[in-house]
Enzyme design. Structure first.
Site, mmCIF file in Angstrom:
data_model
loop_
_atom_site.group_PDB
_atom_site.id
_atom_site.type_symbol
_atom_site.label_atom_id
_atom_site.label_comp_id
_atom_site.label_asym_id
_atom_site.label_seq_id
_atom_site.Cartn_x
_atom_site.Cartn_y
_atom_site.Cartn_z
ATOM 1 N N ASN A 410 7.569 -7.459 -3.941
ATOM 2 C CA ASN A 410 6.197 -7.665 -3.470
ATOM 3 C C ASN A 410 6.216 -8.283 -2.076
ATOM 4 O OD1 ASN A 410 3.128 -8.096 -3.958
ATOM 5 N ND2 ASN A 410 3.871 -10.099 -3.309
ATOM 6 N N GLU A 411 5.815 -7.508 -1.068
ATOM 7 C CA GLU A 411 5.490 -7.944 0.291
ATOM 8 C C GLU A 411 6.681 -8.402 1.117
ATOM 9 O OE1 GLU A 411 0.776 -9.024 -0.309
ATOM 10 O OE2 GLU A 411 2.153 -10.657 0.172
ATOM 11 N N ASN A 412 7.915 -8.249 0.644
ATOM 12 C CA ASN A 412 9.040 -8.766 1.413
ATOM 13 C C ASN A 412 9.409 -7.873 2.594
ATOM 14 O OD1 ASN A 412 9.089 -10.868 -0.366
ATOM 15 N ND2 ASN A 412 10.791 -10.073 -1.584
ATOM 16 N N SER A 456 6.151 -3.023 -2.296
ATOM 17 C CA SER A 456 4.713 -2.880 -2.163
ATOM 18 C C SER A 456 4.248 -4.005 -1.264
ATOM 19 C CB SER A 456 4.031 -2.945 -3.524
ATOM 20 O OG SER A 456 2.660 -2.714 -3.417
#
Length: 797
Positions: A410-412, A456
């Site tokens: 997530n978002e990395n 994502s």
């Protein structure tokens, strides 16, 4: 046969010489809470008073009985949270092993051992900080060291969650007694072709005797097959004719097939593995087109607009989440029209109960690997732990037909590019090797029937910005952070994997969580239960764009109004996004609202609050995610009416458009012809004479019981009449009859009784219209009390 002895009774928790009864599964916080040692951290500002718990070491203990008559006894932990040392035995207190991963299970050979068992947990802070000191600093979105330990990241707090750093035996523990051999792993590959279901079961066994001849036999759907075990592995293949396909909800049924695999030697059965599977195909279409790079789920050949919600751990203490609680939450999601649940990467791989419920309810599952909002070191000891947990959980979750996607993080990837990480890292590892190397390799090797995406948001490659709305998945947070929700209409992303708007929890939830407090938006408890950066400021600025805000902001005297309006704004904001994006199917192929649920009572983006009460957003999702949706969209200097038809049959509604004044007069009216084929969107431009002009007019579109509204100016500019309506009650219902325009009427059932709930959210009534709202849990209905719990948009003062 393998025998199991659960170790659930007789545990103690020790710290600094004191011993308390302990519940297993459980955690230190829940044990201390049960013993009255700490206050409930969910109430008031108690979270800060129990912060010391996460900084201490703790030891769990139990007496382990002697081994049975089997050749081998294993001590099995399904989950240890997180860094621990396990010892067993008398005076020698033999070290069985040291562990440091919440996301995997552990097995120790304890044959011949008995006596006191101790599980000593080191503070997660100390364990994480030791790794950080050795490997060096890595950036993250929060000032806590969660990326240095394989632990539920949101234990360390988030912008909706408390900082309650847990330790404990959070999943079941048992003794397994066995002889000759046991089933170690079963990896079911399920495929479908022309109505023929194929199941390939790759079996791994553990043996005590090499010379024993072993076989495995499997049965599913009336079909049986067997194979010999070659050393420690075997493969059984079955073909099931005329299989019934598993479908996401709204597209078909969810038939599940019992599958059983038995390991035997010449003397009979030794071990049995049982699961349920479903036959379906799943693909992810990421091909390029004129609009960029797509991201469309295709199940059984059917292209889907995914109607999703993001899922966080439903309790900051996950051991408290029961099978019944999972089922209730997920059934509510299905009841709101949801067909996809994304398990977010700052949480956990959920228990079998979660995925079982999704299998039965037809909820597709998008599973993040547990990485979120941080640069994660790739050196040891983390790299080996990441691969071990990934291998275990991919195989564990493979049987579930609901699981449709593995997602790396997530978002990395976005964080590396946009949040200043690249400069700060200066070449240090940060997780890219996991998301673009290790994890896709593990999925391709173990679970080739399911797609994998690196993250994502992710555009598919470094050729595009990771959060480019034209390529792959997109997270839309600029709107909530900086803009009006009308900003959602400025883009048509290919797939919106996160977006949302905040609102406080239900009134009864606040009253329970903040006992004795005079509620105000900025009262001490309210601020403590608002974890987002400038969260209240964003709420108030969001309101000010639409509603009149008192000079100096809302106060305690305005709290009820603030509470209602923020919940209205949340529902409207999410509606603005979903209506716009659904109207652009198939360019946009899905929305995943942030978020379905909460892990404690908090002001957040959730549709269901931390006490399980629904917000108006939940009921709005039922409208937004229904198979058929009417929406009026500003486009090209005018208005477009879009009929979104996700149903299996064509839709030819009888549409009536009415241009109206706020005093109830019809200025212009027309019937419009429109036809939407199955799984399509049909549009018709609204004629100019039907477009509302100025603050006193609005447009109403009605068809087949569905309604769309368009007000051309913000509510603060609309000269609403003073709302007039009658209220009548009957057992189980409240009926409202409007005499004027009543905008966004809401019954806050929990104000009638903390246990009451209604089946209706925000409703706009025209003069003469009536709505009956079902109410459960209100034992003494009366009209005056019902009226006191009814709220609507009122004229500007």
């Amino acid at each position: 046969m393998l025998d199991v002895t659960p170790l659930t009774e007789g545990w103690t928790l020790r710290h600094e010489g004191a011993a308390l009864p302990a519940a297993v599964p459980g955690c230190v916080h829940t044990d201390l809470l049960a013993a009255g040692v700490i206050p409930d951290p969910f109430l008031g500002r108690n979270e800060t008073e129990v912060a010391w718990v996460g900084r201490r070491d703790w030891t769990y203990g139990i007496d382990v009985p002697a081994s049975s008559g089997h050749e081998r006894t294993d001590l099995v932990f399904d989950g240890l949270d997180t860094a621990a040392e396990i010892r067993l035995g008398g005076p020698d207190n033999q070290l069985l092993g040291s562990v440091r991963n919440m996301h995997r299970s552990y097995r120790f050979d304890v044959t011949g051992l008995q006596g006191p068992l101790s599980v000593r947990f080191t503070s997660a802070y100390a364990a994480a900080e030791a790794v950080r000191d050795r490997l060096g600093e890595r950036p993250n979105a929060y000032p806590e060291p969660f990326q240095y330990l394989r632990k539920m990241a949101c234990s360390f707090g988030w912008d909706w969650g408390p900082t309650l750093v847990t330790a404990g035996i959070w999943r079941p523990v048992r003794l397994e007694h066995w002889s000759t051999a046991r089933i170690a792993h079963v990896r079911p590959l399920v495929t479908v072709e022309h109505g023929l279901g194929r199941v390939e079961l790759a079996v791994e066994v553990e043996r005590t005797r090499v010379e024993a001849g072993l076989t495995v036999e499997a049965r599913v759907g009336g079909v049986r097959a067997s194979a010999a075990v070659d050393g420690t592995s075997g493969v059984v293949r079955l073909e099931v004719p005329d299989v019934e396909l598993w479908w996401p909800r709204g597209y078909g049924a969810q038939p599940l097939y019992e599958i059983e695999l038995t390991l035997s030697d010449a003397h009979g059965p030794l071990d049995v593995w049982r699961r349920r599977i479903g036959f379906r195909t799943v693909e992810l279409d990421t091909s390029a087109d004129d609009h960029g790079t797509g991201f469309t789920f295709v199940v059984n050949g059917e292209r889907l607009f995914a109607r999703g919600v993001n899922w966080i751990p439903d309790d900051v203490f996950p051991s408290r989440i029961t099978r019944e609680r999972y089922r209730e939450r997920l059934a509510r999601a299905a009841g709101a029209g949801v067909d996809l649940v994304r398990i977010w990467g700052g949480g956990i791989y959920e228990s079998e109960d979660f995925y079982d419920a999704c299998d039965e309810l037809g909820l597709m599952v998008w599973q993040d690997f547990p990485f979120a909002c941080a640069a994660y070191p790739e050196e040891q000891p983390l790299r080996g732990e990441v691969e071990a947990e990934a291998r275990e959980n991919v195989v564990r979750l493979m049987p579930h037909p609901s699981l449709v996607l593995w997602n790396g993080n997530n978002e990395n990837l976005w964080g590396f590019r946009d949040w200043g990480w690249e400069r700060r890292l200066a070449g240090d590892s940060w997780g890219e090797g996991y998301y673009l190397g290790l994890l896709p390799r593990v999925v391709a090797e173990l679970d080739p029937t399911r797609p994998y995406t690196a993250g994502s948001p992710w555009s598919g490659s470094w050729d595009h910005h990771p959060n480019d709305p034209a390529h792959g998945t997109h997270h839309s947070w600029e709107v909530w952070n900086r803009d009006d929700y009308a900003g959602y209409r400025l883009q048509v992303p290919r797939f919106v994997a996160e977006f949302g708007w905040q609102a406080p929890p239900a009134y009864a939830t606040l009253r329970r969580a903040l006992p004795g407090e005079t509620l105000a938006p900025d009262s001490p408890g309210m601020l403590h239960h608002q974890k987002a950066d400038d969260g209240n400021g964003k709420l108030e600025r969001g309101l000010a764009r639409h509603f009149p805000v008192p000079q100096g902001g809302f106060s305690a005297g305005d709290f009820d109004r603030w509470h209602y309006l923020t919940q209205v704004n949340q529902a409207r904001a999410v509606a603005a996004g979903i209506e716009h994006w659904r109207s652009h199917w198939p360019v946009c192929a899905g929305t995943i609202v942030w978020q379905l649920n909460d892990c404690w009572p908090v002001t957040s983006w959730a549709a269901i609050d931390g006490d399980g009460r629904t917000k108006p957003l939940y009921h709005e999702l039922r409208r937004l995610y229904a198979d058929r949706l009417l929406t009026l969209q500003p486009r090209g200097g005018g208005l477009v009416l879009a009929a979104v038809n996700q149903a299996a049959g064509a839709w030819t509604p009888s549409l009536v458009l009415r241009r109206m004044s706020v005093d109830g007069a019809v200025v212009a009216e027309a019937s419009v012809g429109l036809s939407a084929a199955a799984r399509t969107v049909a549009e018709v431009r609204v004629e100019r004479e039907l477009e509302p002009v100025g603050p006193k007019e609005f447009l109403v579109a009605d068809a087949d019981g569905l309604r769309a509204l368009h007000f051309p100016v913000p509510d603060r500019e609309v000269p609403y009449p003073k709302p007039e309506f009658e209220v009548t009650v009957a057992p189980g219902s409240v009926t409202v009859t409007a005499h004027t325009l009543v905008r966004d009427l809401l019954l806050q059932a929990d104000r009638l009784d903390p246990g009451a709930e209604t089946d209706t959210g925000l409703v706009t009534l025209l003069p003469g219209e009536q709505v009956t709202m079902g109410v459960r849990g209100w034992e003494t209905p009366d009209a005056a009390t019902a009226r006191s719990a009814l709220y609507c948009v009122e004229p500007t003062r």
